[in-house]
Design a protein around this motif. Structure first.
Motif: not given
Length: 293
Positions: A100-109, A113-120
């Motif tokens: 489920g990490f891919r779906d979590a990354a897409l949500r975070a993108m 919050w810009a830092p969260r998008r960058a890490h995702a």
């Protein structure tokens, strides 16, 4: 009256000292909290690494149930994906996707919050084994410069060839620019096999874009860009001429000897450009240039 003024001044001084003291305490508290957070993140990454190594070894490793433990795997996986290649990278990507990490990354993108998008961005590419870079390419137009820079670096590190045209466009963006140096490094890491993605750069009139293209073609030895680079040897811009000469020397194609000789014939002896032309001619196999009448 004097006593009253003195009392007021004393209170103002005490109040100022109190404010300064509170600010110092706040600064120290923020630094301590940041240091503790970094140490905690480092410790969690260290604990997550053996789990990921078991995944690479082919063991059936379940995703940790605790949210905190699962979250610690994300940055560790993002770091590890750049250190493995081929089947190992695909195994890691499949495990992350199944967990489920891919779906979590897409949500975070899509986070505000810009830092969260960058890490995702890093996590998403880790889950795709460097493939399917479309969502990250879209982040090259993000409103925050930190996110755009993270997208550029991640696309370069992942070696996503299909992202090369978008990276070139990002370097020339006026509305939401990214550093040309970062784009250059990303393109060198992506290592396109030819210069087709750069075909619109040569006539763009943008010296930053053209310089970027010259650097890439020279470092990667993209022979198909030779005609365009040879044309730039006659550019009115001295900096572009110098870059073009250097790129031709790096490419090392003997067919570049004639334009380099002609340029040498009209260049002041002993100048930086004159020396660069000599080096380029030697690189293409002409040690003693002779001028055509």
């Amino acid at each position: 009256m004097t006593d009253r003024l003195g009392t007021t001044a004393t209170w103002l001084l005490l109040a100022s000292c109190a404010v300064v003291g509170l600010l110092l305490v706040a600064i120290i508290a923020v630094r301590v909290a940041a240091d503790l957070r970094r140490r905690t993140q480092t410790a969690r990454r260290t604990q997550a690494l053996p789990v990921l190594m078991d995944v690479l070894d082919g063991h059936a490793v379940p995703v940790p149930r605790r949210r905190r433990d699962a979250a610690a795997l994300a940055p560790a996986a993002s770091d590890l994906v750049h250190k493995v290649r081929g089947a190992d990278r695909e195994v890691l990507a499949a495990w992350l996707t199944d967990g489920g990490f891919r779906d979590a990354a897409l949500r975070a993108m899509r986070s505000p919050w810009a830092p969260r998008r960058a890490h995702a961005i890093e996590l998403y590419l880790a889950t795709t084994s460097g493939q399917e870079p479309g969502p990250v390419v879209a982040m090259l137009r993000d409103r925050h410069p930190r996110v755009r820079l993270a997208a550029v670096r991640a696309l370069g590190d992942s070696g996503a060839h299909e992202a090369v045209p978008a990276l070139v466009r990002a370097a020339g963006s006026r509305r939401r620019p990214v550093p040309a140096s970062a784009v250059t490094m990303a393109l060198v890491h992506a290592a396109p096999a030819d210069a087709s993605a750069l075909r619109h750069v040569w006539t763009s009139g943008d010296p930053v874009l053209v310089t970027t293209a010259l650097t890439i073609c020279g470092h990667l030895g993209l022979v198909d860009a030779r005609p365009q680079i040879e044309h730039l040897v006659r550019s009115p811009d001295p900096a572009l001429r110098l870059r073009a000469v250097d790129a031709l020397g790096r490419i090392g194609d003997p067919r570049s000897a004639l334009p380099l000789r002609r340029a040498l014939h009209t260049t002041p002896p002993g100048s930086i450009e004159w020396l660069a032309l000599h080096r380029a001619l030697a690189a293409v196999g002409v040690d003693q240039p002779r001028f055509a009448p």
